[in-house]
Scaffold this motif. Structure first.
Motif, PDB file in Angstrom:
ATOM      1  N   ARG A  38       0.674  -0.920  -0.130  1.00  0.00           N
ATOM      2  CA  ARG A  38       0.477  -0.097  -0.034  1.00  0.00           C
ATOM      3  C   ARG A  38       0.955   0.824   0.278  1.00  0.00           C
ATOM      4  N   GLN A  39      -0.338   2.207  -0.573  1.00  0.00           N
ATOM      5  CA  GLN A  39       0.820   3.527  -0.603  1.00  0.00           C
ATOM      6  C   GLN A  39       0.228   5.033  -0.360  1.00  0.00           C
ATOM      7  N   ALA A  40       0.159   4.980   0.812  1.00  0.00           N
ATOM      8  CA  ALA A  40      -0.664   6.398   1.494  1.00  0.00           C
ATOM      9  C   ALA A  40      -0.077   8.125   0.287  1.00  0.00           C
ATOM     10  N   PRO A  41      -0.675   8.639   1.028  1.00  0.00           N
ATOM     11  CA  PRO A  41      -0.196   9.899   0.104  1.00  0.00           C
ATOM     12  C   PRO A  41       1.630  10.369   1.000  1.00  0.00           C
ATOM     13  N   PRO A  87      -8.039   4.676  10.077  1.00  0.00           N
ATOM     14  CA  PRO A  87      -7.838   5.420   8.817  1.00  0.00           C
ATOM     15  C   PRO A  87      -6.432   5.773   8.476  1.00  0.00           C
ATOM     16  N   GLU A  88      -5.291   5.627   9.426  1.00  0.00           N
ATOM     17  CA  GLU A  88      -4.187   5.137   8.670  1.00  0.00           C
ATOM     18  C   GLU A  88      -3.912   3.949   7.974  1.00  0.00           C
ATOM     19  N   ASP A  89      -5.312   3.199   7.687  1.00  0.00           N
ATOM     20  CA  ASP A  89      -5.304   2.152   6.618  1.00  0.00           C
ATOM     21  C   ASP A  89      -5.348   2.750   5.126  1.00  0.00           C
ATOM     22  N   THR A 109      -6.235  -0.305  -6.231  1.00  0.00           N
ATOM     23  CA  THR A 109      -7.311   0.679  -5.463  1.00  0.00           C
ATOM     24  C   THR A 109      -7.566   0.659  -4.100  1.00  0.00           C
ATOM     25  N   LEU A 110      -8.291   1.283  -4.632  1.00  0.00           N
ATOM     26  CA  LEU A 110      -7.845   3.028  -3.115  1.00  0.00           C
ATOM     27  C   LEU A 110      -8.994   2.619  -2.276  1.00  0.00           C
ATOM     28  N   VAL A 111      -7.840   2.325  -0.939  1.00  0.00           N
ATOM     29  CA  VAL A 111      -9.047   1.883   0.007  1.00  0.00           C
ATOM     30  C   VAL A 111      -9.003   3.391   1.212  1.00  0.00           C
ATOM     31  N   THR A 112     -10.155   4.331   1.113  1.00  0.00           N
ATOM     32  CA  THR A 112     -10.548   4.968   2.194  1.00  0.00           C
ATOM     33  C   THR A 112     -10.967   4.498   3.072  1.00  0.00           C
ATOM     34  N   VAL A 113     -10.474   4.681   4.665  1.00  0.00           N
ATOM     35  CA  VAL A 113     -11.163   4.629   5.885  1.00  0.00           C
ATOM     36  C   VAL A 113     -11.445   6.224   7.062  1.00  0.00           C
ATOM     37  N   SER A 114     -12.919   6.277   6.836  1.00  0.00           N
ATOM     38  CA  SER A 114     -13.228   7.618   7.538  1.00  0.00           C
ATOM     39  C   SER A 114     -12.867   7.579   9.082  1.00  0.00           C
ATOM     40  N   SER A 115     -13.576   8.691   9.733  1.00  0.00           N
ATOM     41  CA  SER A 115     -12.870   8.428  11.198  1.00  0.00           C
ATOM     42  C   SER A 115     -14.896   8.952  11.780  1.00  0.00           C
TER      43      SER A 115
END
Length: 115
Positions: A38-41, A87-89, A109-115
């Motif tokens: 994975r790669q976060a911004p 969220p940090e995932d 594929t984008l995974v977005t976890v909202s708090s």
């Protein structure tokens, strides 16, 4: 030509679950290690989990106990079950496979976890 196609990403609330899939197609004679990165911004790409042909698994410390990697050799597919998401995932998740002694990557594929 070998191609990897990921699916299963999306938006989920913290504490939720997602299941990623990655299927390989093309001229495949053998797949050794399958893995997820994975790669976060703003961050470097990091390994999340990997699984060998014999189903030996390895996980990053940050996901141990929450994520499970598995594979279906008959379908040339690797899965990543992600539970208790944080969220940090949030990141783009890439699958990686060693096929015919070469390394291949999916497009992510984008995974977005909202708090």
């Amino acid at each position: 030509q070998v191609q990897l196609v990921e699916s299963g990403g999306g938006l989920v609330q913290a504490g939720g679950s997602l299941r990623l899939s990655c299927a390989a197609s093309g001229s495949i004679f053998g797949i050794n290690i399958m893995g997820w990165y994975r790669q976060a911004p703003g961050n470097q790409r990091e390994r999340v989990a990997s699984i060998t042909w014999g189903s030996t698994t390895n996980y990053a410390d940050s996901v141990k106990g929450r994520f499970t990697i598995s594979r279906d050799n008959a379908k040339n597919t690797v899965y990543l079950q992600m539970n208790s998401l944080k969220p940090e995932d949030t990141a783009v998740y890439f699958c990686n496979m060693q096929i015919n002694r070469m390394t291949y990557w999916g497009k992510g594929t984008l995974v977005t976890v909202s708090s």
